[in-house]
Motif scaffolding. Structure first.
Motif, mmCIF file in Angstrom:
data_model
loop_
_atom_site.group_PDB
_atom_site.id
_atom_site.type_symbol
_atom_site.label_atom_id
_atom_site.label_comp_id
_atom_site.label_asym_id
_atom_site.label_seq_id
_atom_site.Cartn_x
_atom_site.Cartn_y
_atom_site.Cartn_z
ATOM 1 N N HIS A 255 37.580 39.779 37.893
ATOM 2 C CA HIS A 255 38.140 41.122 37.410
ATOM 3 C C HIS A 255 38.117 40.670 35.985
ATOM 4 O O HIS A 255 38.043 42.045 35.541
ATOM 5 C CB HIS A 255 39.504 40.720 37.914
ATOM 6 C CG HIS A 255 40.654 42.103 38.387
ATOM 7 N ND1 HIS A 255 41.783 41.623 39.155
ATOM 8 C CD2 HIS A 255 40.812 42.995 37.520
ATOM 9 C CE1 HIS A 255 42.373 42.149 38.693
ATOM 10 N NE2 HIS A 255 41.720 43.713 38.124
ATOM 11 N N ARG B 58 29.189 44.601 36.718
ATOM 12 C CA ARG B 58 29.877 45.897 36.838
ATOM 13 C C ARG B 58 30.901 44.813 35.341
ATOM 14 O O ARG B 58 30.962 43.933 35.270
ATOM 15 C CB ARG B 58 30.584 45.386 38.300
ATOM 16 C CG ARG B 58 32.211 45.871 38.200
ATOM 17 C CD ARG B 58 31.911 46.421 39.628
ATOM 18 N NE ARG B 58 32.490 45.069 40.370
ATOM 19 C CZ ARG B 58 33.441 43.629 40.419
ATOM 20 N NH1 ARG B 58 34.319 44.356 39.852
ATOM 21 N NH2 ARG B 58 33.082 43.271 40.923
ATOM 22 N N THR C 260 44.647 56.748 37.598
ATOM 23 C CA THR C 260 44.286 56.089 38.997
ATOM 24 C C THR C 260 44.509 54.769 39.303
ATOM 25 O O THR C 260 43.476 53.947 40.359
ATOM 26 C CB THR C 260 42.743 56.107 38.219
ATOM 27 O OG1 THR C 260 42.830 54.949 37.262
ATOM 28 C CG2 THR C 260 41.912 57.114 38.441
ATOM 29 N N ASN C 261 45.849 54.014 39.039
ATOM 30 C CA ASN C 261 45.755 52.678 39.017
ATOM 31 C C ASN C 261 44.724 52.032 39.141
ATOM 32 O O ASN C 261 44.299 50.949 39.327
ATOM 33 C CB ASN C 261 46.568 52.564 40.472
ATOM 34 C CG ASN C 261 47.450 53.503 41.025
ATOM 35 O OD1 ASN C 261 48.373 53.669 39.887
ATOM 36 N ND2 ASN C 261 48.452 53.203 41.520
ATOM 37 N N PRO D 227 38.473 53.720 40.338
ATOM 38 C CA PRO D 227 38.060 53.001 41.830
ATOM 39 C C PRO D 227 38.008 52.125 41.312
ATOM 40 O O PRO D 227 36.925 51.392 40.453
ATOM 41 C CB PRO D 227 37.182 54.394 41.922
ATOM 42 C CG PRO D 227 36.843 54.741 40.673
ATOM 43 C CD PRO D 227 37.627 54.585 39.879
ATOM 44 N N GLY D 228 38.702 50.488 43.206
ATOM 45 C CA GLY D 228 37.692 49.614 42.490
ATOM 46 C C GLY D 228 38.368 49.105 41.065
ATOM 47 O O GLY D 228 40.129 48.890 41.080
ATOM 48 N N THR D 229 38.449 48.284 40.443
ATOM 49 C CA THR D 229 39.041 47.888 39.329
ATOM 50 C C THR D 229 38.388 48.363 38.246
ATOM 51 O O THR D 229 38.508 48.274 36.773
ATOM 52 C CB THR D 229 38.326 46.524 38.973
ATOM 53 O OG1 THR D 229 36.611 46.452 39.095
ATOM 54 C CG2 THR D 229 39.485 45.701 39.706
ATOM 55 N N ALA D 230 37.510 50.083 38.107
ATOM 56 C CA ALA D 230 36.594 50.455 37.148
ATOM 57 C C ALA D 230 37.391 51.027 36.013
ATOM 58 O O ALA D 230 37.097 51.067 34.791
ATOM 59 C CB ALA D 230 36.162 51.451 37.375
ATOM 60 N N GLU E 126 40.265 50.059 34.857
ATOM 61 C CA GLU E 126 41.190 49.059 34.663
ATOM 62 C C GLU E 126 41.362 48.364 33.289
ATOM 63 O O GLU E 126 40.864 47.436 32.836
ATOM 64 C CB GLU E 126 41.369 48.050 35.785
ATOM 65 C CG GLU E 126 42.770 46.908 35.797
ATOM 66 C CD GLU E 126 43.295 46.171 36.657
ATOM 67 O OE1 GLU E 126 42.714 46.078 37.824
ATOM 68 O OE2 GLU E 126 44.012 45.180 36.372
#
Lengths: 386, 341, 497
Positions: free
Chosen positions: A93, A160, A330-331, A334-337, A339
């Motif tokens: 993460h 990623r 997007t909070n 998508p996924g943690t993209a 963040e």
């Protein structure tokens, strides 16, 4: 005011005026009071609200919070919260998933390493090398190399980026775009054209909207099923795709919002700087037959360099803390993209894992301080000297 | 006379003028379209928002005042006006203070040389750490603060003088700006506890002090650069005429850096006007500010776009008014040349 | 100077307290005396009409009847949890009552911040405690055998469908997928734009983790509420881990993510409600809110075209010993209907009022009386039918008498459908309790939510998702003490057996 203790006479660091006696005498007279008085309140206020929270949150980052009857309890856990981010369950993460880099990535990495070696070589050959300076440079060089390694290994085809790299992308892409746009617009706005005041005021507006509000505004605009871009989207045949479901599309949406919001800041400060430049050198250049471009590059740019370097530093520090846009848009998905580091800290904090959140925040602090110090020492000084 | 010299240099050719207008026009559209969208959305019913993009009131959809009435005369009226007043007071007060303190400090940092002793600073931090430990161990904070100050002074008087290493102006400036590097989530709980112990939660003062501290570094940094561009000769002349530092600061430096002051004022004002996280924690009800009301429109039913739009609009109107009023001062330009010439 | 002001104010406050106290004592003989004259109750909840509006509306009524002044303070919804917890845990105590989500109780009760209301609830007649649905009484309001909150709202998830399109509502998740496939890309509201099979709030850090639990529960819990739908009850091993049951749920969720709007991964319930009520989706999973919203002409294009049904189930359930899916039979699924195991999920738990333990005694009395007043049938049976409020039905009398519903504009059939689905879920002995152990916000909001978001976005595959969740949960459990967490988990389940 013993901390910022004042000494010595009229050492005007910028222009060196030691010898002027009337000023020196006056200074002696006022010395005791004036010099400290100018800076005292600022230092005290910042001390009051900075040192204590800083130390407390450092301690919090080394501990774990639990609610116990009558209040809360902080259990000291050492570096556990940091270990989680670097080697533990939150590693993917935070740092991202590593994969074989793209050939372009290797090329980039090679260039970074090469440039570091070159800089080092020049420093040693330069003849002013000292032990302290050399250690500092080695640390900087290895940190930059490590950063480049992280970037190329998490941006490859099978990997990623984690929140660190995503934040770096926001900061650097954002600053470059905002500065260029801001400078261009400011330059156009000092031209003597009708209605320029209208443009000046209009361009300031985005900065004045509360960041949360801007985030919601862009969520409305970015919505391709019922937002204003729907017809265009439909004509392009994209009705069944959404940019916020694609990692780079979502990051682009966040960056567009960021540029919209912060270009005005660059604009207003650069505008003030352009407005304050002296007219004589420009007039002289015009008399000498210099072209507009020459005047811009050789007179205007050097004049605004000091302000620009400060502006970039301030903007950089603020940009590292980007949170509202990805959070609302997007909070972090998508996924943690999308963040960012601050959003990472904020998500953990919301579930009251205050220790983990403080650890992320401190990692961010180390990063910003490091980049800020390097920037101030290497680039800013050079810009100011130029 | 000044104006005309300026004009002759910065008047573009007709082609240049056209290009300039196109570029400025495009960006103006980029800036204004989202605002237009806000404006239209504020007159939409939920169903108009949800069933697809509608652009023009009366043509595409039937506008409704429901959101405006809800915010200004309906359920939310009290919240709106209370938070509005708080926002105005807090942001104006903190911005004025930040500008006063900050530009004074920036002046100090560009004109004098400060040499705080490294040892003294380390001792100070040591005292702070000790007192935090003492408070954690249960000593009342009032006693701790007094004891820590006493200890610090004693240390300073005895061994403090032996330290030789000192820091310079750039270090002070960097220390100031570094206070903005930690994201607010990390410090909001300690700051909350600080103000709680002082009994200042839910007051204007708490927010004003917090914003003042948060904004000072930015003011210092921006103003430092503007002051540096002002030639020192002006102050020398004033000093020969017998003006004190305060006087030359007030009547020479400040007027000369007006564009910078105004730009900084606007920027800092906007920051306090819009701040969310500290406002959330340092207030309970009485002192809440507008950004809380804005953020609150996303509740269990998802964002209420129509209310959000109204709130954002009424929130930016006064700041835009201020920008229009102050824009003139930024545009004064080339004052330095004027005085010298 | 400030000090003096503070001192003076403090003195005045003390004086006025004494005066009121004496006044109270002196006037007890007078029949007109109101029981809570001069008491101010500070209530905290979130901004917006859903909860704050009814409280503000009932406040003056209550003041007139009892003399207690009700002061409603609000903060943004997303920050209510930390705000109240910070206030209580640091001893600031600015609020006497919080209207919050009882799912958060684990942390609040562990800190000892809430007043035990067990005896007051028993003694109070207005409240009509027996009228409150058993599930809300025994689970929502109760923690480790003691009552801490008064329910004002009932919450669990259901499936909504377009009754003009779908004649047989889905019974299993496979049916649900088949229906979603059928309607995906078709025009459902006559504007000749393609619409969507299903609209589910899959946005990260929003409601996605409840949605996945709504699906997973059917596979994971079959032996009644006491079995628990999140962990095993012997050593707190996560059921949301590498096993066939959770795997099947993840497959369903992933399939559904492709049968909705293109930006479904970025929708929260606000968005999905908007889409559903404007007629753009055939199916949706949601709490009770869609019912009243669908009849409101300001929000809805699908008036009388909405049906509701209990969450779909599964014909196979998880065998916890082997981690494999097994067919439903009388032993594996004792509560199955038509061989389908339904496990309605009481996500969130319904807004409830709790009282600060550190408030003054007379304030606590007034606060309790106020909560009882708002929750009493006379008030709440009307409130739940108003679309604007966030209150959904939770009392038996709200199902029995349908007049208020019909009066609010719902048709006969819609009322029957809506209330029928709620009643069916509420009466299910296999209802799944939402997770309520200390720091459950971390388990669900951080670990589960992040992993699900990454899974939907394709960042990690199914196996990695299951492993990531169970590793994250186990790590937190070990940090906080496995025995303590297990005891808390069992205590929340034990009360409804």
């Amino acid at each position: 005011m013993s901390v910022a203790e004042r000494t010595q006479g009229p050492a005007l660091s910028e222009s060196g005026l030691e010898a002027h006696s009337p000023l020196a005498r006056l200074q002696t007279w006022l010395e005791a009071s004036a010099t400290s008085a100018f800076i005292l309140h600022a230092v005290l206020v910042v001390l009051f609200l900075a040192i204590f929270p800083l130390i407390v949150s450092l301690y919090v980052s080394l501990s774990r919070l639990q609610f116990v009857p009558g209040g809360f309890q902080l259990t000291f856990v050492g570096l556990d919260n940091y270990a989680k981010l670097v080697v533990g369950i939150d590693r993917e993460h935070f740092m991202g998933r590593f994969g074989e880099p793209h050939p372009i990535g290797w090329l980039f990495f090679g260039l970074v390493v090469l440039s570091q070696i070159l800089l080092m070589y020049r420093y040693i050959r330069g003849g002013n090398a000292a032990v302290g300076g050399a250690i500092g440079r080695i640390v900087t060089a290895s940190a930059i190399t490590a950063g480049a390694w992280l970037i190329v290994h998490t941006l490859g085809p099978a990997s990623r980026p984690g929140t660190v790299v995503v934040t770096l992308i926001y900061v650097f892409a954002g600053i470059v775009i905002q500065y260029t746009l801001g400078l261009g617009l400011a330059y156009l706005c000092i031209q003597q054209i009708p209605a320029r005041r209208f443009f000046r005021v209009v361009f300031l507006i985005p900065m004045m909207i509360t960041p949360v509000g801007i985030a919601y505004l862009f969520r409305m605009l970015a919505d391709t099923t019922k937002g204003p871009v729907y017809p265009i989207w439909n004509i392009l045949g994209l009705a069944n795709t959404s940019w916020v479901s694609n990692p780079w599309g979502a990051r682009a949406a966040v960056m567009i919002g960021d540029v919209w919001q912060w270009t005005p800041f660059m604009f207003i400060v650069l505008l003030a700087a352009l407005e304050s430049q002296s007219i004589e050198p420009i007039e002289a250049a015009v008399v000498d037959g210099a072209s507009r471009w020459q005047i811009f590059w050789e007179i205007t740019i050097p004049t605004i360099l000091p302000v620009s370097s400060t502006l970039i530093l301030i903007r950089m520090i603020e940009a590292f803390k980007i949170v509202d846009l990805p959070n609302v848009l997007t909070n972090g998905g998508p996924g943690t993209a999308t963040e960012s580091l601050t959003l990472h800290a904020y998500t953990i904090w919301r579930t009251l894992d205050i220790g983990g959140s403080a650890a992320v925040a401190y990692m961010l602090l180390f990063m910003v301080t490091f980049i800020g110090v390097s920037y101030a020492n290497l680039i800013r000084q050079r810009l100011a000297e130029a | 006379m000044k104006r005309s010299r300026y004009r002759s240099i910065f008047t573009p050719s007709p082609l240049g003028m056209a290009v300039t207008y196109v570029v400025l026009g495009v960006w103006a559209f980029v800036v204004l379209f989202p605002l237009y969208w806000l404006f239209v959305t504020s007159f939409k019913l939920p169903i108009d928002v949800n069933s697809g993009p509608f652009y023009i009131p009366f043509v595409d959809f039937k506008p409704s005042l429901h959101a405006w009435t809800y915010i200004l005369v309906g359920d939310l009226r009290n919240d709106t006006f209370r938070t509005y007043r708080n926002t105005v007071v807090v942001s104006l007060a903190s911005t004025t203070l930040a500008l006063t303190f900050g530009s004074a400090a920036a002046y100090g940092l560009t004109r004098f040389k400060y040499q705080p002793k490294l040892g003294a600073i380390l001792m100070f931090i040591g005292c702070v750490v000790l007192s935090i430990i003492a408070v954690v161990l249960g000593v009342p904070w009032q006693i701790t603060v007094v004891a820590a100050i006493a200890l610090f002074i004693i240390l300073l008087q005895t061994i403090g003088k032996r330290f030789k290493r000192a820091l310079g102006n750039n270090d002070i400036a960097f220390w100031l700006i570094s206070q903005r590097m930690l994201p607010p989530v990390a410090v909001v709980i300690p700051i909350y506890i600080l103000f709680q112990r002082l009994g200042m939660l839910d007051t204007w003062q708490a927010l004003i002090i917090a914003y003042l501290a948060a904004n000072l570094p930015i003011v210092v940094w921006l103003m430092r650069d503007y002051f540096q561009t002002i030639p020192i000769e002006l102050e020398e002349c004033a000093a020969i005429d017998g003006a004190s530092y305060y006087r030359s600061f007030w009547s020479i430096i400040l007027p000369l850096s007006l564009p910078g002051l105004v730009a900084t004022f606007l920027f800092v004002l906007v920051f306090s006007w819009n701040e969310y996280l500290l406002a959330l924690f340092l207030t309970n009800a009485k002192a809440q500010t507008l950004p809380l009301t804005v953020a609150a429109q996303n509740a269990t039913r998802g964002p209420e776009w129509w209310y959000l739009s109204v709130l954002i609009l009424i929130m930016i109107v006064p700041v835009i008014g201020m920008a229009i009023a102050l824009e003139r001062y930024i545009a004064r330009g080339l004052l330095i040349g004027a005085i010298k010439g | 100077m400030k000090r003096h002001v503070a001192l003076t104010l403090g003195l005045m406050a003390v004086l006025s307290l004494i005066v009121t106290a004496c006044g109270g004592a002196a006037t007890t003989a007078a029949p007109a005396a109101l029981p809570y004259q001069g008491v101010t109750v500070n209530v905290l909840t979130f901004t917006g009409p859903q909860i704050a509006e009814p409280l503000q509306r009932h406040g003056p009524e209550f003041e007139k009847a009892t003399g207690a002044h009700i002061n409603v303070a609000t903060v943004p919804f997303s920050d209510l949890y930390q705000k109240a917890l910070t206030d209580f845990s640091t001893g600031t105590n600015s609020y006497d009552v919080i209207v919050f989500d009882p799912q958060w109780m684990g942390d609040y009760v562990a800190g000892g911040y809430l007043e035990d209301l067990t005896d007051r609830v028993k003694a109070n007649k207005d409240l009509q405690w027996d009228d409150v649905g058993a599930f809300f009484r025994d689970f929502s309001a109760t923690y480790q055998g003691k009552t801490y909150t008064i329910p004002l709202d009932g919450d669990f998830q259901m499936v909504y469908y377009r009754s003009d399109l779908i004649k047989t509502p889905p019974e299993t998740w496979d049916d649900f997928i088949a229906l979603a496939k059928e309607y995906q890309g078709k025009d459902l509201n006559g504007d000749s734009k393609p619409d969507y099979g299903t609209c589910i709030a899959m946005k990260r850090s929003a409601q996605s983790y409840w949605m996945v639990s709504s699906i997973a529960s059917a596979f994971l819990q079959s032996q009644g509420t006491g079995q628990g739908g999140f962990f095993t009850t012997d050593n707190l091993q996560p059921l949301y881990g590498p096993n066939e049951g959770f795997g099947a749920a993840l497959d369903v969720y992933k399939t559904l993510s492709t049968l909705g709007p293109p930006d479904q991964l970025n929708l929260d319930v606000g968005d999905t409600r908007g889409l559903f009520t404007s007629g753009r989706c055939a199916l949706s999973i949601d709490w009770g809110d869609i019912g009243p919203l669908a009849v409101d002409p300001a929000t809805s294009k699908v008036q009388d075209k909405v049906g509701a049904v209990i969450l779909p189930g599964s014909k196979k359930v998880l065998d916890r010993a082997s981690g494999k899916l097994v067919d439903c039979d009388a032993k594996t699924c004792p509560y199955a209907t038509n061989g389908v195991n339904h496990a309605p999920f009481a996500a969130f738990g319904g807004w409830s009022g709790a009282i600060n333990k550190n408030s003054k005694a007379n304030v606590k009395d007034a606060a309790f009386a106020f909560l009882a007043y708002v929750s009493a049938p006379a008030q709440s049976n009307v409130d739940v039918t108003i679309g604007k409020t966030g209150f959904n039905p939770y009392r038996l009398s709200q199902f029995k008498s349908r007049d208020a519903w019909l009066k609010s504009g719902m048709s006969e059939k819609a009322t029957a459908d809506y209330l029928g689905a709620i009643e069916a879920s509420l009466n299910s002995p296999n209802m799944v309790l939402d997770l309520r152990i200390p720091q459950n916000a971390y388990y669900q909001g951080t670990v589960l939510d992040t992993a699900i978001a990454q899974f939907l976005a394709g960042e990690i595959d199914k196996d990695a998702t299951m492993k990531q969740i169970s590793d994250g949960w186990n790590k937190k459990t070990d940090e906080l003490g496995r025995d303590k967490q297990l005891a808390a988990y069992k205590a929340t389940l034990g009360v409804t057996k």
